[in-house]
Design a protein around this motif. Structure first.
Motif, PDB file in Angstrom:
ATOM      1  N   LEU A   1       0.825  -1.212   0.000  1.00  3.85           N
ATOM      2  CA  LEU A   1       0.000   0.000   0.000  1.00  3.85           C
ATOM      3  C   LEU A   1       0.854   1.255   0.000  1.00  3.85           C
ATOM      4  O   LEU A   1       2.006   1.249   0.438  1.00  3.85           O
ATOM      5  N   LEU A   2       0.259   2.337  -0.486  1.00  6.91           N
ATOM      6  CA  LEU A   2       0.894   3.651  -0.514  1.00  6.91           C
ATOM      7  C   LEU A   2      -0.171   4.671  -0.152  1.00  6.91           C
ATOM      8  O   LEU A   2      -1.273   4.647  -0.719  1.00  6.91           O
ATOM      9  N   GLY A   3       0.134   5.547   0.806  1.00  7.60           N
ATOM     10  CA  GLY A   3      -0.875   6.487   1.239  1.00  7.60           C
ATOM     11  C   GLY A   3      -0.302   7.796   1.760  1.00  7.60           C
ATOM     12  O   GLY A   3       0.913   8.034   1.734  1.00  7.60           O
ATOM     13  N   TYR A   4      -1.215   8.628   2.234  1.00  3.23           N
ATOM     14  CA  TYR A   4      -0.865   9.908   2.832  1.00  3.23           C
ATOM     15  C   TYR A   4      -1.510   9.965   4.207  1.00  3.23           C
ATOM     16  O   TYR A   4      -2.707   9.662   4.352  1.00  3.23           O
ATOM     17  N   SER A   5      -0.743  10.349   5.220  1.00  3.59           N
ATOM     18  CA  SER A   5      -1.238  10.372   6.597  1.00  3.59           C
ATOM     19  C   SER A   5      -1.082  11.755   7.207  1.00  3.59           C
ATOM     20  O   SER A   5      -0.151  12.498   6.886  1.00  3.59           O
ATOM     21  N   LYS A   6      -2.015  12.054   8.111  1.00  2.34           N
ATOM     22  CA  LYS A   6      -1.948  13.302   8.865  1.00  2.34           C
ATOM     23  C   LYS A   6      -2.267  12.998  10.317  1.00  2.34           C
ATOM     24  O   LYS A   6      -3.173  12.219  10.618  1.00  2.34           O
ATOM     25  N   ALA A   7      -1.513  13.593  11.242  1.00  2.00           N
ATOM     26  CA  ALA A   7      -1.705  13.334  12.665  1.00  2.00           C
ATOM     27  C   ALA A   7      -1.393  14.608  13.443  1.00  2.00           C
ATOM     28  O   ALA A   7      -0.986  15.630  12.877  1.00  2.00           O
ATOM     29  N   LYS A   8      -1.576  14.526  14.744  1.00  2.00           N
ATOM     30  CA  LYS A   8      -1.223  15.646  15.616  1.00  2.00           C
ATOM     31  C   LYS A   8      -0.112  15.208  16.551  1.00  2.00           C
ATOM     32  O   LYS A   8      -0.206  14.166  17.202  1.00  2.00           O
ATOM     33  N   GLY A   9       0.941  16.021  16.622  1.00  3.49           N
ATOM     34  CA  GLY A   9       2.017  15.783  17.570  1.00  3.49           C
ATOM     35  C   GLY A   9       1.908  16.772  18.716  1.00  3.49           C
ATOM     36  O   GLY A   9       1.699  17.971  18.488  1.00  3.49           O
ATOM     37  N   GLU A  10       2.041  16.279  19.925  1.00  2.00           N
ATOM     38  CA  GLU A  10       1.883  17.142  21.096  1.00  2.00           C
ATOM     39  C   GLU A  10       3.034  16.930  22.068  1.00  2.00           C
ATOM     40  O   GLU A  10       3.388  15.793  22.380  1.00  2.00           O
ATOM     41  N   VAL A  11       3.593  18.026  22.554  1.00  2.00           N
ATOM     42  CA  VAL A  11       4.655  17.999  23.554  1.00  2.00           C
ATOM     43  C   VAL A  11       4.131  18.684  24.805  1.00  2.00           C
ATOM     44  O   VAL A  11       3.625  19.810  24.730  1.00  2.00           O
ATOM     45  N   SER A  12       4.228  18.016  25.965  1.00  2.00           N
ATOM     46  CA  SER A  12       3.707  18.549  27.224  1.00  2.00           C
ATOM     47  C   SER A  12       4.818  18.608  28.267  1.00  2.00           C
ATOM     48  O   SER A  12       5.690  17.738  28.325  1.00  2.00           O
ATOM     49  N   LEU A  13       4.755  19.639  29.110  1.00  2.00           N
ATOM     50  CA  LEU A  13       5.705  19.801  30.210  1.00  2.00           C
ATOM     51  C   LEU A  13       5.030  20.588  31.323  1.00  2.00           C
ATOM     52  O   LEU A  13       4.577  21.726  31.094  1.00  2.00           O
ATOM     53  N   ASP A  14       4.936  19.982  32.494  1.00  2.00           N
ATOM     54  CA  ASP A  14       4.365  20.637  33.672  1.00  2.00           C
ATOM     55  C   ASP A  14       2.980  21.224  33.408  1.00  2.00           C
ATOM     56  O   ASP A  14       2.663  22.354  33.814  1.00  2.00           O
ATOM     57  N   GLY A  15       2.152  20.469  32.696  1.00  2.00           N
ATOM     58  CA  GLY A  15       0.780  20.907  32.452  1.00  2.00           C
ATOM     59  C   GLY A  15       0.594  21.786  31.241  1.00  2.00           C
ATOM     60  O   GLY A  15      -0.536  22.020  30.795  1.00  2.00           O
ATOM     61  N   ASP A  16       1.667  22.326  30.690  1.00  2.00           N
ATOM     62  CA  ASP A  16       1.573  23.126  29.466  1.00  2.00           C
ATOM     63  C   ASP A  16       1.857  22.226  28.259  1.00  2.00           C
ATOM     64  O   ASP A  16       2.690  21.312  28.339  1.00  2.00           O
ATOM     65  N   SER A  17       1.175  22.494  27.162  1.00  2.00           N
ATOM     66  CA  SER A  17       1.357  21.653  25.975  1.00  2.00           C
ATOM     67  C   SER A  17       1.414  22.502  24.715  1.00  2.00           C
ATOM     68  O   SER A  17       0.854  23.605  24.654  1.00  2.00           O
ATOM     69  N   LEU A  18       2.095  21.962  23.731  1.00  2.00           N
ATOM     70  CA  LEU A  18       2.210  22.585  22.418  1.00  2.00           C
ATOM     71  C   LEU A  18       1.980  21.498  21.381  1.00  2.00           C
ATOM     72  O   LEU A  18       2.589  20.432  21.451  1.00  2.00           O
TER      73      LEU A  18
END
Length: 226
Positions: free
Chosen positions: A152-169
């Motif tokens: 198979l060959l495809g395109y994917s999209k996701a969300k990456g999240e970085v958290s530290l001491d309750g704050d996230s980006l």
């Protein structure tokens, strides 16, 4: 008397071919050789299903950031998110002889989580890859009428999240997915499959190319075909 005897013998000789012609010669039927038949197009149609997956990814420093970490004696690896998740899948296949071509989509509603690695070890940083959606095309060959091997060959999209001491980006991740697998048809309506896929997300958005990510997944699932 002799004349009668000769006449009877002559008549018998004349009639022998006629009698022989009346005999039915037995006909030997030759075995019919069956040519190889292409399998019935049992794989043509739509399907819906789901899978359980084990994923293991990587968040790495790139370019100048990787060089800086190397100079400081650190690995360029910043996190290795992994874990078990689940996804829903739907698609449509077309069968041509022993070949099968299909289009599909999948949504993974779980996440893969990891702590900081390398320079981020023991920092309390947490990294997640979540809400991954993929559209794909696949092509395969029927090794047996009820077993399909495919790539198979495809395109994917996701969300990456970085958290530290309750704050996230969080940032969007997207990239090309490649994979291979096998699908087995238990009945006309139910199939099971195993699959491996690799997604190269490339550079993480808004990091100026200093961070990159990828993800590998091993999946086991079932489809209901209609």
């Amino acid at each position: 008397m002799n004349t009668f005897t000769y006449g009877a013998a002559l008549a018998l000789l004349v009639s022998t071919p006629v009698l022989a012609g009346d005999l039915v010669t037995p006909v030997m039927e030759q075995p019919v050789m069956m040519a190889d038949q292409a399998p019935a197009p049992a794989w043509t149609g739509g399907y819906v299903g789901g899978n359980i997956s084990y994923g293991f990814g990587s968040l790495d420093a790139n370019d100048e950031a990787a060089s800086f970490l190397s100079d400081e004696g650190f690995s360029d690896n910043l996190s290795e998110p992994d874990g078990v998740s689940a996804a829903l899948r739907a698609g449509y296949d077309w069968q041509f002889g022993r070949g099968v071509f299909g289009l599909g989509a999948e949504y993974n509603f779980g996440s893969y989580d990891g702590d900081g690695e390398g320079i981020l070890a023991d920092s309390g940083v947490e990294v997640e890859i979540q809400d991954m959606a993929t559209i794909f095309a696949r092509g395969g060959y029927l090794v047996q009428d009820n077993f399909l091997a495919y790539g198979l060959l495809g395109y994917s999209k996701a969300k990456g999240e970085v958290s530290l001491d309750g704050d996230s980006l969080s940032e969007d991740l997207d990239g090309v997915t490649i994979g291979f697998g096998g699908e087995y048809m238990f009945t006309q309506n139910w199939t099971g499959y195993a699959e491996y896929s690799y997604t190269d997300f490339g550079d993480v958005d808004n990091t100026e190319g200093l961070l990159e990510a990828d993800l590998q997944q091993i999946k086991f699932g079932v489809n209901y075909r209609f």
